[in-house]
Enzyme design. Structure first.
Site, PDB file in Angstrom:
ATOM      1  N   SER A   1     -33.917 -12.809  50.380  1.00 37.59           N
ATOM      2  CA  SER A   1     -34.350 -11.771  51.095  1.00 37.59           C
ATOM      3  C   SER A   1     -35.352 -12.166  52.111  1.00 37.59           C
ATOM      4  O   SER A   1     -35.888 -10.848  52.915  1.00 37.59           O
ATOM      5  CB  SER A   1     -34.637 -10.530  50.002  1.00 37.59           C
ATOM      6  OG  SER A   1     -35.843 -11.306  49.381  1.00 37.59           O
TER       7      SER A   1
ATOM      8  N   HIS B   1     -28.643  -8.081  49.071  1.00 34.98           N
ATOM      9  CA  HIS B   1     -28.822  -8.117  50.132  1.00 34.98           C
ATOM     10  C   HIS B   1     -27.969  -8.568  50.719  1.00 34.98           C
ATOM     11  O   HIS B   1     -27.541  -9.397  52.053  1.00 34.98           O
ATOM     12  CB  HIS B   1     -30.754  -8.740  50.507  1.00 34.98           C
ATOM     13  CG  HIS B   1     -31.415  -8.896  50.667  1.00 34.98           C
ATOM     14  ND1 HIS B   1     -32.158  -7.393  51.095  1.00 34.98           N
ATOM     15  CD2 HIS B   1     -32.310  -8.655  50.020  1.00 34.98           C
ATOM     16  CE1 HIS B   1     -32.933  -7.185  50.952  1.00 34.98           C
ATOM     17  NE2 HIS B   1     -33.107  -7.560  49.630  1.00 34.98           N
TER      18      HIS B   1
ATOM     19  N   LYS C   1     -29.711  -0.539  48.571  1.00 36.27           N
ATOM     20  CA  LYS C   1     -29.536  -1.199  49.493  1.00 36.27           C
ATOM     21  C   LYS C   1     -28.646  -0.271  50.543  1.00 36.27           C
ATOM     22  O   LYS C   1     -28.559   0.423  51.696  1.00 36.27           O
ATOM     23  CB  LYS C   1     -30.215  -2.611  49.845  1.00 36.27           C
ATOM     24  CG  LYS C   1     -31.380  -3.279  49.346  1.00 36.27           C
ATOM     25  CD  LYS C   1     -31.349  -4.038  49.440  1.00 36.27           C
ATOM     26  CE  LYS C   1     -32.522  -4.746  48.434  1.00 36.27           C
ATOM     27  NZ  LYS C   1     -33.637  -3.906  47.544  1.00 36.27           N
TER      28      LYS C   1
END
Length: 397
Positions: free
Chosen positions: A186, A214, A244
């Protein structure tokens, strides 16, 4: 009133953090977290959100959330193992497994809870965990909670991983050995070497665990880093977030039916926390549907990421070795990094500084998160502001 003992601890330590440029100021948004945001009445181009695909503000996800809330209520009312499991939760887990190409999946209240629960449900003090040195804090905490021996592997160094795997498995000290890595790191945006990891794991009998927070919704057509490499059947634990790219809240573990059955009776955050809200579960299902039906959204994310990366690199910024839309601008000094971020904000760009302990000391950076919702005009404006501030502070010439 704070006790004198507590005050004597807090006051000097807070002061020290501020002096070292390590104190993080929290800003409150006046409205949704989109490509543009409002803070203290000021409109800003937002490059600090994990809302990669713009789903947090998508009308279709909102509609699903409202409809499920009307049908099931605002909350589940209990933990999953008592009577907090609703048909909408079953539907979400089935949808995740289909999307991830695994036998089953289990949904948690957060990605952090996934790592806290899943690692400690399988690994014990009789075991060892080899962990990449730049893994996320939730992995580090999950490893500690398990009681297993934690062995730090040099970042993305496959020769070192092979050496550590050989030592751990041949020592006879441990019942099981696991290797854990982020799928996408990340802070730097680099991608785990999944094929090499699988090869080493098969050679030494390692349990494999990839936290794809991610990578979910970004890599592999949205299905993640493991799917990107075509190795969905070779990784034991695939971890992802629902907060996310998916745009809502929560996390999940995808894997074999046997693994998921075990986690449902042994993962403590699953056992002792109330379920995801029905509205959140429904919105997540819609997000998975949209990723399959509208792949152009993911393509747009990558186009924007490449455009911003290219522009910043041409200006002379150090953007590290990112292979994903995550685009760090590495400044180094913590105080300069904080100042750089503040100047960006003053000029109209919201890009938060990232400093120790999130990254090692001396590697402070401003992390940029372009999304599918940004326009080329927005990114051009960002690049112009970066050039102005970079030259003003002597970061670029």
């Amino acid at each position: 009133m704070t006790s004198s003992t507590l005050h004597d601890f807090l006051e000097p330590n807070l002061k020290a953090l501020r002096e070292q440029g390590l104190y993080n100021e929290i800003d409150s948004l006046q409205g949704p977290n989109g490509a543009e945001i409002e803070i203290n009445g000021k409109q800003l181009i937002n490059l600090s959100s994990n809302n990669y695909l713009g789903f947090s503000n998508d009308a279709r996800l909102k509609k699903s959330c409202v409809e499920a809330t009307e049908e099931f209520g605002v909350g589940a009312g209990a933990v999953r193992t008592i009577n907090g499991t609703m048909t909408i939760h079953d539907e979400l887990e089935k949808r995740i497994a289909e999307f991830k190409h695994t036998e089953a999946a289990i949904a948690f209240q957060s990605g952090f809870n996934c790592n806290m629960g899943a690692i400690s449900a399988v690994m014990t003090k009789k075991d060892a965990i080899i962990s990449d040195e730049l893994n996320h804090a939730s992995i580090i905490d999950g490893c500690r909670l398990s009681g297993a021996k934690v062995i730090r592997a040099r970042h993305q160094d496959m020769d070192h991983l092979r050496e550590l795997a050989k030592q751990a498995t041949e020592s006879g000290e441990y019942e099981k050995v696991m290797y854990i890595s982020d799928g996408v790191f990340s802070m730097d945006g680099d991608v785990a070497k999944i094929p090499e990891i699988v090869e080493i794991a098969q050679e030494f009998g390692l349990i494999t665990y990839i936290d794809d927070a991610h990578g979910s919704g970004v890599m592999g057509g949205g299905a993640g880093t493991v799917k990107h490499f075509g190795l969905s059947d070779k990784i034991d634990f695939q971890i992802g977030t629902l907060s996310k790219a998916i745009g809502v809240v929560g996390g999940y573990v995808a894997g074999s039916r046997e693994l998921i059955d075990w986690l449902k009776v042994r993962a403590r955050p699953f056992l002792f926390s109330t379920s995801l809200t029905p509205g959140s579960a429904a919105a997540c299902i819609t997000a998975f549907d949209l990723m399959e039906k509208e792949p152009g959204t993911i393509n747009k994310l990558w186009e924007n990421g490449t455009y911003l990366k290219t522009g910043l690199k041409e200006l002379g910024f150090d953007i590290g070795h990112s292979e994903t839309p995550i685009t760090p601008c590495i400044i180094g000094d913590e105080n300069l990094t904080q100042k750089f971020s503040r100047r960006l904000l003053e000029e109209g760009v919201y890009a938060k500084s990232i400093v120790f302990p999130t990254v090692p000391k001396g590697t402070g950076r401003v992390r940029n998160m372009p999304t599918a919702a940004h326009t080329k005009e927005m990114l051009d404006q960002v690049l112009a502001i970066y050039e102005k501030v970079g030259k003003e502070l002597g970061v670029i010439s």
